[in-house]
Design a protein around this motif. Structure first.
Motif, short mmCIF file in Angstrom:
data_model
loop_
_atom_site.label_atom_id
_atom_site.label_comp_id
_atom_site.label_asym_id
_atom_site.label_seq_id
_atom_site.Cartn_x
_atom_site.Cartn_y
_atom_site.Cartn_z
N THR A 115 35.51 51.97 24.82
CA THR A 115 35.25 51.89 23.38
C THR A 115 36.45 52.47 22.66
O THR A 115 37.33 53.08 23.28
CB THR A 115 34.01 52.73 23.01
N LEU A 116 36.49 52.29 21.36
CA LEU A 116 37.67 52.72 20.62
C LEU A 116 37.95 54.21 20.82
O LEU A 116 39.06 54.61 21.16
CB LEU A 116 37.50 52.42 19.13
N THR A 117 36.94 55.04 20.60
CA THR A 117 37.21 56.48 20.62
C THR A 117 37.58 56.94 22.03
O THR A 117 38.46 57.79 22.21
CB THR A 117 36.01 57.27 20.07
N PHE A 144 38.94 58.13 9.44
CA PHE A 144 37.60 57.89 9.98
C PHE A 144 37.19 59.10 10.82
O PHE A 144 37.98 59.59 11.62
CB PHE A 144 37.64 56.63 10.87
N SER A 146 35.56 59.81 13.48
CA SER A 146 35.73 59.83 14.94
C SER A 146 37.19 60.09 15.32
O SER A 146 37.47 60.82 16.26
CB SER A 146 35.25 58.50 15.55
N ASP A 147 38.11 59.50 14.58
CA ASP A 147 39.53 59.71 14.88
C ASP A 147 39.91 61.17 14.65
O ASP A 147 40.63 61.77 15.44
CB ASP A 147 40.40 58.81 13.98
N TYR A 204 40.11 52.34 6.61
CA TYR A 204 38.74 51.82 6.54
C TYR A 204 38.10 51.98 5.16
O TYR A 204 37.26 51.18 4.75
CB TYR A 204 37.85 52.48 7.61
N ASP A 229 45.53 53.02 15.01
CA ASP A 229 44.12 52.66 15.10
C ASP A 229 43.95 51.36 14.32
O ASP A 229 44.09 51.33 13.10
CB ASP A 229 43.24 53.77 14.51
N ALA A 231 41.17 49.44 14.16
CA ALA A 231 39.76 49.05 14.01
C ALA A 231 39.57 48.03 12.89
O ALA A 231 38.84 47.06 13.05
CB ALA A 231 38.90 50.29 13.75
N HIS A 232 40.25 48.25 11.76
CA HIS A 232 40.07 47.37 10.60
C HIS A 232 41.22 46.38 10.43
O HIS A 232 41.28 45.68 9.42
CB HIS A 232 39.87 48.20 9.33
N CYS A 252 38.46 48.47 18.13
CA CYS A 252 37.14 48.06 18.61
C CYS A 252 37.02 46.55 18.39
O CYS A 252 37.84 45.94 17.70
CB CYS A 252 36.03 48.83 17.89
N TYR A 254 33.93 44.90 17.63
CA TYR A 254 32.68 44.45 16.98
C TYR A 254 32.85 44.21 15.49
O TYR A 254 31.94 43.73 14.84
CB TYR A 254 31.54 45.46 17.22
N LYS A 255 34.02 44.55 14.93
CA LYS A 255 34.25 44.32 13.51
C LYS A 255 34.77 42.89 13.36
O LYS A 255 34.03 41.95 13.60
CB LYS A 255 35.18 45.39 12.96
C1 LIG Z 1 34.88 51.55 13.43
C2 LIG Z 1 35.84 52.67 13.68
C3 LIG Z 1 35.68 53.54 14.75
C4 LIG Z 1 34.49 53.45 15.66
O1 LIG Z 1 34.69 54.09 16.88
P1 LIG Z 1 33.82 53.69 18.16
O2 LIG Z 1 34.45 54.48 19.23
O3 LIG Z 1 33.94 52.20 18.32
O4 LIG Z 1 32.40 54.06 17.88
C5 LIG Z 1 36.65 54.52 14.95
N1 LIG Z 1 37.72 54.63 14.10
C6 LIG Z 1 37.88 53.80 13.06
C7 LIG Z 1 39.07 53.95 12.15
C8 LIG Z 1 36.94 52.81 12.80
O5 LIG Z 1 37.09 52.01 11.74
#
Ligand SMILES: *Cc1c(COP(=O)(O)O)cnc(C)c1O
Length: 440
Positions: A115-117, A144, A146-147, A204, A229, A231-232, A252, A254-255
């Motif tokens: 997964t991304l993280t 974001f 998580s980052d 994001y 990153d 993701a977007h 990731c 799923y976006k």
């Molecule tokens: C969507 C998103 C994530 C999601 O992290 P997951 O590990 O896929 O849950 C992390 N960072 C950014 C910048 C995002 O937009």
């Protein structure tokens, strides 16, 4: 249709309607919409789904791709690793070429895994190597969560203090975006202490798109590594990771990539690190495939991004990614981007001409500095924004809300149309007529 057109272009109902019809009639990618399953509203009509920035819609072909793997498991058991329709042993390879296309990379620079993280952590193990002189990571303020958690925990893991070593760069522009010169100034100020620049391709919250090549140049000139990153950004804008000279990138699926909730993510490691003797957290799927099954104790990594794999791949999570990347390959990223620029410019102009009394656009106006997403801020108290968000939902329009006050809408070129943008604006006009009669 360019963003430079005068803001009075869509002043009458007729021109608004005609512009949407003309854009949709002149859309070479219009047929791709039928390849997606669009959720229905209560009355059975399709939702106006503007939320591909959060969870892309399901391609029609995904169900069959997934069922094929269930069938192979049913019919072949362990033998499906070798004899399935898509033998599982090599499964991550089926997405390598199309992933390289959307990432602007060489095939051996990308791999689909985890997964991304978790990928961010794994690649920071290799590319964030803090020392007492150079312990810091530069990220954007309002990253974001998580980052930010990942970076902060990595800093602690190495025995450093995030209060000293996490540099969060504030937006310097009135609209909340960050200029390249602000990043340049940060390097001028902290450069010698920065071990890693971790930056989004598209932010994001604001939807701002960054010039990856310039960012990499600044970081490398200061002696830092650079990770992105995406993701977007992935599947939304061209990213050209190889030419941009990124050290690594994560995303990731799923976006915008439409591979389904929790789909297998991806990462990029630049070719110049393909055989480098970097510290890494290893697992058997990263071991040289020629000798992987000899089960020897000494780890010999595969060259390239595959060498960072830990485990044998999650087939049921990769099958939808394989299916969805076929669509990207068929549509072509360059054509998608062309359509995307037109769609988002149309929506931005509609908002500027029709909704300015209620809404500010927080995403940069220059098409080069954004992807498809527009971040909207409703004027007035937060409750007004929430009320609008709920009103849209009740009218079959799906965007998303990000605290504290951002309504994100993303017309994606694979399945959205100019008429979706027009419908969004019409419904917001209804809301204004009800809540702001003075501006109606
Ligand atoms: C969507 C998103 C994530 C999601 O992290 P997951 O590990 O896929 O849950 C992390 N960072 C950014 C910048 C995002 O937009």
């Amino acid at each position: 249709m360019s963003a430079a057109n005068p803001a009075t272009q869509y002043d009458s109902f007729q021109t608004l309607e005609n512009a949407a019809l003309a854009l949709d009639a002149d859309d070479p990618l219009a047929g791709f919409r039928d390849q997606f399953l669009i959720p229905a509203q209560a009355d059975g009509s399709p939702q106006i789904y503007l939320c591909g920035n959060s969870l892309g819609l399901q391609p029609r072909r995904t169900r069959a791709a997934l069922l094929a793997e269930l069938d192979d498991w049913r019919d072949l058991g362990v033998e499906a690793h070798f004899r399935g329709q898509h033998p599982w042993l090599e499964y991550h390879r089926y997405v390598q070429q199309p992933l390289a296309e959307v990432a602007g990379a060489l095939p051996n620079e990308v791999v689909a895994m985890n997964t991304l993280t978790s990928n961010l952590h794994l690649l920071m193990v290799s590319f964030y190597r803090p020392s007492t002189d150079r312990p810091a990571v530069l990220i954007e303020k309002n990253a974001f969560p998580s980052d930010r958690y990942a970076v902060e925990s990595q800093i602690r893991f190495h025995g450093f203090d995030p209060a000293q070593c996490l540099i969060e760069l504030e937006a310097d522009q009135a609209d909340g975006s960050v200029s390249l010169s602000a990043i340049e100034r940060a390097f001028a100020e902290h450069g010698g202490r920065i071990a890693l620049l971790l930056w989004p391709g598209v932010q994001y919250l604001t939807g701002q798109r960054f010039d990856l090549r310039e960012l990499a140049r600044l970081a490398h000139a200061a002696g830092a590594r650079v990770g992105f990153d995406l993701a977007h950004a992935i599947g939304n804008v061209p990213v050209e990771l190889h030419d941009a000279d990124a050290d690594f990138a994560v995303w990731c699926s799923y976006k915008y990539l439409n591979a389904g909730p929790g789909a297998v993510a991806g990462c990029f490691v630049h070719e110049r690190h393909a055989r480098a003797d970097l510290p890494r957290f290893a697992g058997w799927w990263g071991h040289d495939q020629e000798t992987r099954f000899q089960m020897r104790p000494r780890f010999v990594p595969m060259a390239g991004a595959e060498g960072w794999q830990l485990s044998n791949p999650a087939i049921f999570a990769l099958a939808p990614l394989r299916a969805s990347l076929e669509i990207f390959h068929a549509a072509g990223l360059a054509r998608l981007r062309q359509k995307s620029i037109r769609l988002t410019a149309y929506l931005a102009e509609l908002i500027a001409t029709r909704l300015a009394a209620l809404i500010d656009i927080r995403t940069p106006a220059d098409p080069e500095s954004r992807g498809c997403q527009l971040s909207l801020r409703v004027k007035g108290p937060r409750a007004e924004g929430r009320a609008l968000f709920d009103f849209l939902g009740a009218h079959g329009i799906v965007g998303d809300w990000r605290e504290p006050d951002v309504l994100r809408v993303a017309p994606t070129p694979l399945y959205n149309r100019a008429s979706d943008c027009l419908r969004l604006v019409r419904v917001i006009e209804q809301f204004m007529a009800l809540s702001l009669p003075a501006h109606g």
